[in-house]
Design a protein around this motif. Structure first.
Motif, PDB file in Angstrom:
ATOM      1  N   ALA A 114      -0.929   3.291   0.323  1.00 40.76           N
ATOM      2  CA  ALA A 114      -1.474   4.147   1.380  1.00 40.76           C
ATOM      3  C   ALA A 114      -1.054   3.638   2.751  1.00 40.76           C
ATOM      4  O   ALA A 114      -0.686   4.418   3.636  1.00 40.76           O
ATOM      5  N   ALA A 115      -1.080   2.312   2.933  1.00 42.76           N
ATOM      6  CA  ALA A 115      -0.652   1.732   4.204  1.00 42.76           C
ATOM      7  C   ALA A 115       0.828   2.018   4.449  1.00 42.76           C
ATOM      8  O   ALA A 115       1.233   2.339   5.577  1.00 42.76           O
ATOM      9  N   ALA A 116       1.637   1.938   3.380  1.00 42.37           N
ATOM     10  CA  ALA A 116       3.075   2.180   3.511  1.00 42.37           C
ATOM     11  C   ALA A 116       3.370   3.622   3.905  1.00 42.37           C
ATOM     12  O   ALA A 116       4.176   3.880   4.809  1.00 42.37           O
ATOM     13  N   VAL A 117       2.715   4.550   3.254  1.00 41.36           N
ATOM     14  CA  VAL A 117       2.949   5.966   3.547  1.00 41.36           C
ATOM     15  C   VAL A 117       2.464   6.309   4.959  1.00 41.36           C
ATOM     16  O   VAL A 117       3.036   7.168   5.632  1.00 41.36           O
ATOM     17  N   ALA A 118       1.448   5.598   5.435  1.00 41.19           N
ATOM     18  CA  ALA A 118       0.845   5.906   6.731  1.00 41.19           C
ATOM     19  C   ALA A 118       1.548   5.267   7.923  1.00 41.19           C
ATOM     20  O   ALA A 118       1.193   5.558   9.072  1.00 41.19           O
ATOM     21  N   VAL A 119       2.538   4.393   7.684  1.00 39.11           N
ATOM     22  CA  VAL A 119       3.258   3.795   8.818  1.00 39.11           C
ATOM     23  C   VAL A 119       3.831   4.910   9.683  1.00 39.11           C
ATOM     24  O   VAL A 119       4.482   5.823   9.175  1.00 39.11           O
ATOM     25  N   GLU A 120       3.566   4.845  10.974  1.00 43.69           N
ATOM     26  CA  GLU A 120       4.050   5.873  11.892  1.00 43.69           C
ATOM     27  C   GLU A 120       5.479   5.561  12.295  1.00 43.69           C
ATOM     28  O   GLU A 120       5.752   4.504  12.851  1.00 43.69           O
ATOM     29  N   GLY A 121       6.388   6.482  12.004  1.00 42.20           N
ATOM     30  CA  GLY A 121       7.786   6.257  12.358  1.00 42.20           C
ATOM     31  C   GLY A 121       8.390   5.180  11.476  1.00 42.20           C
ATOM     32  O   GLY A 121       8.376   5.282  10.260  1.00 42.20           O
ATOM     33  N   SER A 122       8.902   4.139  12.105  1.00 48.56           N
ATOM     34  CA  SER A 122       9.579   3.065  11.384  1.00 48.56           C
ATOM     35  C   SER A 122       8.697   1.835  11.324  1.00 48.56           C
ATOM     36  O   SER A 122       7.862   1.610  12.183  1.00 48.56           O
ATOM     37  N   GLY A 123       8.921   1.028  10.299  1.00 51.57           N
ATOM     38  CA  GLY A 123       8.176  -0.216  10.217  1.00 51.57           C
ATOM     39  C   GLY A 123       8.150  -0.783   8.811  1.00 51.57           C
ATOM     40  O   GLY A 123       8.964  -0.423   7.961  1.00 51.57           O
ATOM     41  N   TRP A 124       7.179  -1.632   8.566  1.00 48.35           N
ATOM     42  CA  TRP A 124       7.061  -2.384   7.321  1.00 48.35           C
ATOM     43  C   TRP A 124       5.609  -2.396   6.873  1.00 48.35           C
ATOM     44  O   TRP A 124       4.700  -2.335   7.701  1.00 48.35           O
ATOM     45  N   THR A 125       5.409  -2.540   5.578  1.00 50.94           N
ATOM     46  CA  THR A 125       4.106  -2.899   5.037  1.00 50.94           C
ATOM     47  C   THR A 125       4.279  -4.250   4.353  1.00 50.94           C
ATOM     48  O   THR A 125       5.265  -4.468   3.641  1.00 50.94           O
ATOM     49  N   LEU A 126       3.328  -5.137   4.595  1.00 43.82           N
ATOM     50  CA  LEU A 126       3.463  -6.525   4.172  1.00 43.82           C
ATOM     51  C   LEU A 126       2.201  -7.014   3.474  1.00 43.82           C
ATOM     52  O   LEU A 126       1.091  -6.756   3.946  1.00 43.82           O
ATOM     53  N   LEU A 127       2.387  -7.724   2.375  1.00 41.76           N
ATOM     54  CA  LEU A 127       1.313  -8.542   1.820  1.00 41.76           C
ATOM     55  C   LEU A 127       1.521  -9.923   2.400  1.00 41.76           C
ATOM     56  O   LEU A 127       2.605 -10.508   2.267  1.00 41.76           O
ATOM     57  N   CYS A 128       0.504 -10.428   3.073  1.00 39.08           N
ATOM     58  CA  CYS A 128       0.619 -11.703   3.772  1.00 39.08           C
ATOM     59  C   CYS A 128      -0.483 -12.659   3.325  1.00 39.08           C
ATOM     60  O   CYS A 128      -1.549 -12.228   2.888  1.00 39.08           O
ATOM     61  N   TYR A 129      -0.205 -13.945   3.502  1.00 38.85           N
ATOM     62  CA  TYR A 129      -1.248 -14.962   3.355  1.00 38.85           C
ATOM     63  C   TYR A 129      -1.641 -15.422   4.744  1.00 38.85           C
ATOM     64  O   TYR A 129      -0.778 -15.771   5.561  1.00 38.85           O
ATOM     65  N   ASN A 130      -2.944 -15.399   5.032  1.00 36.68           N
ATOM     66  CA  ASN A 130      -3.441 -15.876   6.308  1.00 36.68           C
ATOM     67  C   ASN A 130      -4.020 -17.272   6.102  1.00 36.68           C
ATOM     68  O   ASN A 130      -5.085 -17.422   5.493  1.00 36.68           O
ATOM     69  N   PRO A 131      -3.330 -18.328   6.566  1.00 42.71           N
ATOM     70  CA  PRO A 131      -3.802 -19.685   6.325  1.00 42.71           C
ATOM     71  C   PRO A 131      -5.064 -20.038   7.112  1.00 42.71           C
ATOM     72  O   PRO A 131      -5.773 -20.976   6.741  1.00 42.71           O
ATOM     73  N   ILE A 132      -5.360 -19.299   8.160  1.00 45.51           N
ATOM     74  CA  ILE A 132      -6.576 -19.570   8.934  1.00 45.51           C
ATOM     75  C   ILE A 132      -7.791 -19.016   8.198  1.00 45.51           C
ATOM     76  O   ILE A 132      -8.807 -19.686   8.041  1.00 45.51           O
ATOM     77  N   PHE A 133      -7.671 -17.776   7.699  1.00 41.69           N
ATOM     78  CA  PHE A 133      -8.759 -17.154   6.950  1.00 41.69           C
ATOM     79  C   PHE A 133      -8.733 -17.522   5.469  1.00 41.69           C
ATOM     80  O   PHE A 133      -9.661 -17.226   4.736  1.00 41.69           O
ATOM     81  N   LYS A 134      -7.581 -18.113   5.026  1.00 43.41           N
ATOM     82  CA  LYS A 134      -7.384 -18.507   3.627  1.00 43.41           C
ATOM     83  C   LYS A 134      -7.552 -17.316   2.683  1.00 43.41           C
ATOM     84  O   LYS A 134      -8.280 -17.382   1.696  1.00 43.41           O
ATOM     85  N   LYS A 135      -6.849 -16.242   3.017  1.00 40.32           N
ATOM     86  CA  LYS A 135      -6.935 -15.046   2.186  1.00 40.32           C
ATOM     87  C   LYS A 135      -5.688 -14.198   2.316  1.00 40.32           C
ATOM     88  O   LYS A 135      -4.915 -14.361   3.259  1.00 40.32           O
ATOM     89  N   LEU A 136      -5.518 -13.291   1.367  1.00 39.46           N
ATOM     90  CA  LEU A 136      -4.435 -12.320   1.424  1.00 39.46           C
ATOM     91  C   LEU A 136      -4.853 -11.152   2.310  1.00 39.46           C
ATOM     92  O   LEU A 136      -6.017 -10.775   2.343  1.00 39.46           O
ATOM     93  N   GLU A 137      -3.860 -10.578   2.992  1.00 43.57           N
ATOM     94  CA  GLU A 137      -4.080  -9.408   3.839  1.00 43.57           C
ATOM     95  C   GLU A 137      -2.926  -8.437   3.634  1.00 43.57           C
ATOM     96  O   GLU A 137      -1.789  -8.862   3.417  1.00 43.57           O
ATOM     97  N   ILE A 138      -3.198  -7.155   3.716  1.00 47.07           N
ATOM     98  CA  ILE A 138      -2.149  -6.142   3.802  1.00 47.07           C
ATOM     99  C   ILE A 138      -2.069  -5.734   5.265  1.00 47.07           C
ATOM    100  O   ILE A 138      -3.071  -5.326   5.859  1.00 47.07           O
ATOM    101  N   LEU A 139      -0.876  -5.875   5.846  1.00 45.07           N
ATOM    102  CA  LEU A 139      -0.673  -5.547   7.250  1.00 45.07           C
ATOM    103  C   LEU A 139       0.526  -4.626   7.387  1.00 45.07           C
ATOM    104  O   LEU A 139       1.432  -4.657   6.555  1.00 45.07           O
ATOM    105  N   THR A 140       0.529  -3.831   8.422  1.00 40.84           N
ATOM    106  CA  THR A 140       1.705  -3.032   8.739  1.00 40.84           C
ATOM    107  C   THR A 140       2.266  -3.503  10.071  1.00 40.84           C
ATOM    108  O   THR A 140       1.513  -3.902  10.965  1.00 40.84           O
ATOM    109  N   ALA A 141       3.573  -3.486  10.160  1.00 43.96           N
ATOM    110  CA  ALA A 141       4.252  -3.867  11.394  1.00 43.96           C
ATOM    111  C   ALA A 141       5.152  -2.700  11.783  1.00 43.96           C
ATOM    112  O   ALA A 141       6.264  -2.585  11.281  1.00 43.96           O
ATOM    113  N   GLU A 142       4.626  -1.816  12.621  1.00 40.89           N
ATOM    114  CA  GLU A 142       5.401  -0.638  13.002  1.00 40.89           C
ATOM    115  C   GLU A 142       6.510  -1.004  13.981  1.00 40.89           C
ATOM    116  O   GLU A 142       7.523  -0.333  14.053  1.00 40.89           O
ATOM    117  N   LYS A 143       6.323  -2.062  14.719  1.00 41.37           N
ATOM    118  CA  LYS A 143       7.404  -2.697  15.473  1.00 41.37           C
ATOM    119  C   LYS A 143       7.476  -4.103  14.899  1.00 41.37           C
ATOM    120  O   LYS A 143       6.593  -4.918  15.158  1.00 41.37           O
TER     121      LYS A 143
END
Length: 198
Positions: A114-143
Motif C-alpha cells: 500500500a505504501a509503494a502504490v501510494a508514493v506520489e510521483g517518483s520514489g522508493w518504499t523501504l523496509l528499514c531498521y531503526n537502531p534508536i527505536f530498535k524496530k523495523l519501519e516501513i518508510l517511503t522516500a519520495e525524494k
C-alpha cells in the motif's frame, strides 16, 4: 577512488517473467550508471571547491552529492534485494522481526504494498531498521535524498520511479509491486538485518 557501477548479481534476463530483460538492462546500464556518474562529478566538484577555497556553489554540489549518492546506494541495494526464484514469505531473523513489529508477514506485505502504490510521483518504499527505536519501519522516500527518519538503515528497497517498471507495466504500478514480491531475496535482507544487530 571513483565510484563504479556494480555488476548485476545475475543475468539481465534472470528475473523474467516478473522483471523484463529490457527494463533491467536500461535501468541498470543507463539509469543506475547516471547516478554513479553524477556522484563522481559531485565529489570532484566539491574537491575542486576545497582546493580553490571557492564555495559559491557548495549548496548545489552538496545537493547533487545527496541525490546521486542516495540513488547509487539505493539502486545497488535494489539489485541485491532481488534474486531469481526468490519471493515467498520472509524467512529467518527478518521473519521473526516482521512478526514482532507488524503482527504477521501478510499484514507487513499489505502495508508495504500500500505504501509503494501510494508514493506520489517518483520514489522508493523501504523496509528499514531503526537502531534508536530498535524496530523495523516501513518508510517511503519520495525524494530519495531526503529520508524521513535520520539514522535508519535500509534493508529492502523497492524502486518506484517510472523508469523501474514503465516498459512492461506502463502505468500499472500495483501490478509491478505484486510481481516484485516474487523476486525478493530474503537471504540478502537477513544479511543486512544481522549486520544491524551485531
Amino acid at each position: 577512488m571513483k565510484h563504479e557501477l556494480p555488476a548485476l548479481p545475475y543475468d539481465y534476463n534472470a528475473l523474467e517473467p516478473y522483471y523484463d530483460e529490457q527494463t533491467v538492462r536500461l535501468h541498470h546500464d543507463a539509469h543506475h550508471k547516471a547516478y554513479v556518474d553524477g556522484l563522481n562529478n559531485a565529489e570532484a566538484k566539491l574537491a575542486e571547491a576545497r582546493e580553490k577555497g571557492d564555495f559559491a556553489l557548495v549548496k548545489h554540489w552538496e545537493r547533487e552529492l545527496a541525490f546521486h549518492g542516495s540513488g547509487h546506494i539505493l539502486h545497488t541495494m535494489f539489485w541485491e534485494n532481488m534474486t531469481p526464484n526468490g519471493g515467498g514469505p520472509a524467512t529467518g531473523l527478518v521473519a521473526e522481526e516482521i512478526n514482532k513489529f507488524f503482527g504477521s508477514f501478510d499484514i507487513f506485505k499489505k502495508q508495504f504494498s500500500a505504501a509503494a502504490v501510494a508514493v506520489e510521483g517518483s520514489g522508493w518504499t523501504l523496509l528499514c531498521y531503526n537502531p534508536i527505536f530498535k524496530k523495523l519501519e516501513i518508510l517511503t522516500a519520495e525524494k530519495h535524498q531526503n529520508l524521513t527518519q535520520w539514522g535508519v538503515i535500509p534493508l529492502l528497497a523497492l524502486d518506484l520511479w517510472e523508469h523501474a517498471y514503465y516498459l512492461k507495466y506502463q502505468n500499472k504500478r500495483a501490478a509491478f509491486v505484486d510481481a516484485w514480491w516474487n523476486l525478493v531475496n530474503w537471504a540478502d535482507v537477513n544479511r543486512r538485518l544481522e549486520a544491524c544487530l551485531k
